[in-house]
Every structure is written in C-alpha cells, then in structure tokens.
Design an enzyme around this catalytic site. Sequence first.
Site, PDB file in Angstrom:
ATOM      1  N   SER A  14       0.828  -1.196   0.000  1.00  0.00           N
ATOM      2  CA  SER A  14       0.000   0.000   0.000  1.00  0.00           C
ATOM      3  C   SER A  14       0.865   1.251   0.000  1.00  0.00           C
ATOM      4  O   SER A  14       1.586   1.514   0.962  1.00  0.00           O
ATOM      5  CB  SER A  14      -0.917  -0.003   1.228  1.00  0.00           C
ATOM      6  OG  SER A  14      -1.418   1.294   1.482  1.00  0.00           O
ATOM      7  N   LYS A  65     -13.833   1.048  -6.361  1.00  0.00           N
ATOM      8  CA  LYS A  65     -14.032   2.473  -6.611  1.00  0.00           C
ATOM      9  C   LYS A  65     -15.441   2.793  -7.129  1.00  0.00           C
ATOM     10  O   LYS A  65     -15.923   3.911  -6.944  1.00  0.00           O
ATOM     11  CB  LYS A  65     -12.986   2.999  -7.598  1.00  0.00           C
ATOM     12  CG  LYS A  65     -11.586   3.072  -7.011  1.00  0.00           C
ATOM     13  CD  LYS A  65     -10.620   3.732  -7.983  1.00  0.00           C
ATOM     14  CE  LYS A  65      -9.221   3.820  -7.406  1.00  0.00           C
ATOM     15  NZ  LYS A  65      -8.304   4.583  -8.269  1.00  0.00           N
ATOM     16  N   GLY A 128     -10.024   2.325 -19.350  1.00  0.00           N
ATOM     17  CA  GLY A 128     -10.492   1.808 -18.060  1.00  0.00           C
ATOM     18  C   GLY A 128     -10.821   2.890 -17.059  1.00  0.00           C
ATOM     19  O   GLY A 128     -10.969   4.072 -17.412  1.00  0.00           O
ATOM     20  N   ALA A 130      -9.088   4.389 -14.656  1.00  0.00           N
ATOM     21  CA  ALA A 130      -8.135   5.496 -14.505  1.00  0.00           C
ATOM     22  C   ALA A 130      -8.318   6.522 -15.610  1.00  0.00           C
ATOM     23  O   ALA A 130      -8.152   7.731 -15.390  1.00  0.00           O
ATOM     24  CB  ALA A 130      -6.707   4.963 -14.511  1.00  0.00           C
ATOM     25  N   TYR A 207       3.910   4.161 -11.771  1.00  0.00           N
ATOM     26  CA  TYR A 207       5.004   4.773 -11.003  1.00  0.00           C
ATOM     27  C   TYR A 207       6.038   3.753 -10.535  1.00  0.00           C
ATOM     28  O   TYR A 207       7.065   4.123  -9.962  1.00  0.00           O
ATOM     29  CB  TYR A 207       4.453   5.543  -9.800  1.00  0.00           C
ATOM     30  CG  TYR A 207       3.789   4.671  -8.758  1.00  0.00           C
ATOM     31  CD1 TYR A 207       4.502   4.202  -7.659  1.00  0.00           C
ATOM     32  CD2 TYR A 207       2.454   4.310  -8.877  1.00  0.00           C
ATOM     33  CE1 TYR A 207       3.901   3.392  -6.708  1.00  0.00           C
ATOM     34  CE2 TYR A 207       1.845   3.505  -7.934  1.00  0.00           C
ATOM     35  CZ  TYR A 207       2.569   3.054  -6.850  1.00  0.00           C
ATOM     36  OH  TYR A 207       1.972   2.247  -5.909  1.00  0.00           O
ATOM     37  N   GLY A 228       3.843   8.366 -12.763  1.00  0.00           N
ATOM     38  CA  GLY A 228       2.622   8.641 -12.015  1.00  0.00           C
ATOM     39  C   GLY A 228       2.808   9.039 -10.566  1.00  0.00           C
ATOM     40  O   GLY A 228       1.821   9.271  -9.861  1.00  0.00           O
TER      41      GLY A 228
END
Length: 245
Positions: A14, A65, A128, A130, A207, A228
């Site tokens: 995370s 989400k 998608g 994002a 990222y 990112g």
Amino acid sequence: MKTYGLIGYRLSHSFSKKYFTEKFQREGIQDCIYENFPLDTIQEFSALLRSDANLRGFNVTIPYKQEIIPFLNELDPAAKEIGAVNVIRVMDDGKLIGYNSDYYGFKNSLEEFISKNTDHKALVLGTGGAAKAVVTALRDLGIPYKYVSRTKGENILSYDELNAKLMAKYSIIINTSPLGMYPDVDSFPAIPYEYLTDKHYLYDLVYNPEETVFMKKGRERGAHVMNGLPMLIGQAEKAWEIWNS
C-alpha cells in the site's frame, strides 16, 4: 485517535499506508493513524464502519471504486461525473461523502508538466477506470482528447491508426493502462515511437518502475516524460485536505 485507512481487496502492498504513516511522523501529527482494511467483498464495508467510532476517512482502491458508491450519502461533482470514488470523508453525523482525488492529482500534476503557451491535444491510452479521471481533468482544462485502444470505436482510435500526421497533431500522450507496471516491466503501449519529438509530453500513470519502457522510448526521441508518482502524491495530499476541510 482519528483513524484513516485504505479499503481494497487483499492489500499486499500500500502506497497510502506508507505515505500517511510517514507524513504523520514527519509533520508531528500524533492524533491520527492510518491502517489497511482489506475487504473480501464490498458488503464488509458496513461492518467496518461499525467497528471503530473514530473512523474519519478512507481511500478506496480497486476493485471497489465504483462498488462503494451505493454506500455513500453524497458525491462530489467530479466523482459523480467520473463515476468512481477513491476518497470517502466520514462526517461528524456519520454521513459519507465520496470524492475522486485521482482527478485532482492528475489535473494539478499535468498543469505543472506541460508547456503553457501551446494548444495541446491529448491521446489517452486505455479506456479503463483510470482513464475516466484523466479525461474529466482534460475536459476541465480545455484540452481536446481522443482515446486509443486496441479496437476502434466512437471517439476511440485504434493503435493501428496512429501515423505521423496524428502523432504530430497530439502533443500529450497519457498511458492509463497497466502496461509496463511491475512485475511486467518489459511491456509498453504499441504507439509509433519513431514519430515522437521534443514537442511531445509522455505522462505514464505507472510509477513502479520509476522509468517505464514507454517513458524511456519517449526520452530517447527527445520527448518530455513523467511517471505517475506526482499524481499519486497529489491525490494523497488532496485526500488529506478533503478529510480536514
């Protein structure tokens, strides 16, 4: 003690927990903790809410989400337009308000990345979840865009259609797909990199690794490149702002 946390499915690693734990230590914030809350199904969210009266806010990651929205009392306008929530604020009366800080993280970092005196147009690689936050931000910045996907559709170009003329027309190229993300670090979007110049801006939402093949190929052609991480940091700081507004 105020509790914040990340909800998602089997959270093995995370960014959020590490980021906020370090932020609290660095800034001397002693009355807050940040935890991971892995949920096997979104139905477990109700029990999580009842488990701790000190819960003040959540980050939300895949695959919840969109599934989280029916549990919320209200949506911020950007989250409503995108149709996805990645930040929840728990009000003092228990009311839950959903936001999308990915939108703010992307929008602010893009504005800092691109040149200001150019009429930009953008290609958005991938369609998608994002991509929805990305195109909402592009619309609000007044930047025309086209999706790029493997299959052609309405307002969607196929990768096969990307030729020299189109590549010259679109100065911003944003990878919203997971191509190139660890551990699949050798993959990359199939754009014609030979048409890139120093007028192009390549923004990869990935990222990890720090430089993807997409970015490396762009840099080799003189293009400006960014990963990112600024978006990720931006969305985390926006979440903190939302929780404390």
